[in-house]
Design an enzyme around this catalytic site. Structure first.
Site, mmCIF file in Angstrom:
data_model
loop_
_atom_site.group_PDB
_atom_site.id
_atom_site.type_symbol
_atom_site.label_atom_id
_atom_site.label_comp_id
_atom_site.label_asym_id
_atom_site.label_seq_id
_atom_site.Cartn_x
_atom_site.Cartn_y
_atom_site.Cartn_z
ATOM 1 N N ASP A 159 0.881 -1.232 0.131
ATOM 2 C CA ASP A 159 0.071 -0.025 0.155
ATOM 3 C C ASP A 159 1.069 1.091 -0.070
ATOM 4 O O ASP A 159 1.293 1.701 0.966
ATOM 5 C CB ASP A 159 -0.836 -0.014 1.256
ATOM 6 C CG ASP A 159 -1.713 1.098 1.330
ATOM 7 O OD1 ASP A 159 -2.175 1.418 0.307
ATOM 8 O OD2 ASP A 159 -2.119 1.614 2.505
ATOM 9 N N GLU A 211 -1.340 -1.455 -4.690
ATOM 10 C CA GLU A 211 -2.720 -0.774 -5.031
ATOM 11 C C GLU A 211 -2.562 0.273 -6.282
ATOM 12 O O GLU A 211 -1.461 0.809 -6.335
ATOM 13 C CB GLU A 211 -3.110 -0.075 -3.692
ATOM 14 C CG GLU A 211 -4.645 0.657 -3.930
ATOM 15 C CD GLU A 211 -4.841 1.328 -2.841
ATOM 16 O OE1 GLU A 211 -5.601 0.545 -1.817
ATOM 17 O OE2 GLU A 211 -4.754 2.552 -2.399
ATOM 18 N N ASP A 271 -2.246 1.191 7.404
ATOM 19 C CA ASP A 271 -1.343 0.813 6.265
ATOM 20 C C ASP A 271 -0.771 -0.458 6.007
ATOM 21 O O ASP A 271 -1.223 -1.075 4.954
ATOM 22 C CB ASP A 271 -0.081 2.091 6.161
ATOM 23 C CG ASP A 271 -0.641 3.546 6.142
ATOM 24 O OD1 ASP A 271 -1.209 3.768 5.279
ATOM 25 O OD2 ASP A 271 -0.216 4.104 7.222
#
Length: 186
Positions: free
Chosen positions: A19, A82, A154
């Site tokens: 991420d 992502e 996160d």
């Protein structure tokens, strides 16, 4: 290896989820067995923003070096990250894109391909709805991987990305489809 290819069937596949962020980059690693069961291996949030050296180039280097060290230590077979979303703040979107670039370069340097997932795809796979919020993602990741306590946001997002990749690769293998067949055409 092409960027969207999956590894051949292994007894256990290790997946690194990333991420990306310009202040913190979430890292999550899971192992997935042939039956599709996921097991937690490692997670952390790389602190990219350092009070002593706040230069953006130094942050990108910390992402590159940190992910490179994690790849060297944990030897993942596959990587999922992502995809960038459109932001109202152009400066933030550019910084996020550069953080993604540093992360992608770090894994590509180790010969790994990268599968990309939109945030809505990840939430759909983990929470059951593409409109899930961060707390729901944290909760479901903890349940799915049987982790005690509350996960850092996160790191939870990175584990969710790895789980979404595990679910997608499992479905594609059952159907005998290539990765790019999963994308909806718009």
């Amino acid at each position: 290896m092409s960027i969207t290819a999956f590894q051949p069937a292994l007894a256990v596949v290790r997946i690194l989820g990333i991420d990306p962020g310009s202040q913190r980059t979430g890292i999550g690693i899971i192992d997935v067995d042939a039956a599709g069961r996921s097991r937690h291996v490692f997670h952390t949030a790389l602190k990219v923003l350092d009070g002593d050296d706040d230069a953006f180039a130094a942050r990108l280097k910390r992402i590159f070096d940190g992910i490179g060290a994690i790849v060297a230590e944990y030897a993942p077979h596959e990587v999922a990250i992502e995809r960038v979303f459109v932001s109202h703040n152009a400066d933030s979107a550019l910084k996020l894109g550069q953080a993604r670039g540093a992360a992608i370069c770090a894994v590509m340097q180790h010969g790994l391909g990268v599968a990309e997932y939109a945030a809505r795809e990840v939430k759909q796979a983990v929470v059951g709805t593409g409109a899930g919020d961060k707390a729901q993602v944290q909760h479901m990741v903890g349940l799915l991987l049987q982790l005690p306590g509350r996960l850092q946001a996160d790191a939870a997002d990175a584990l969710a990305i790895a789980l979404a990749h595990a679910h997608t690769r499992s479905s594609l293998q059952r159907l005998g489809l290539p990765r790019d067949a999963w994308r909806r055409r718009r």
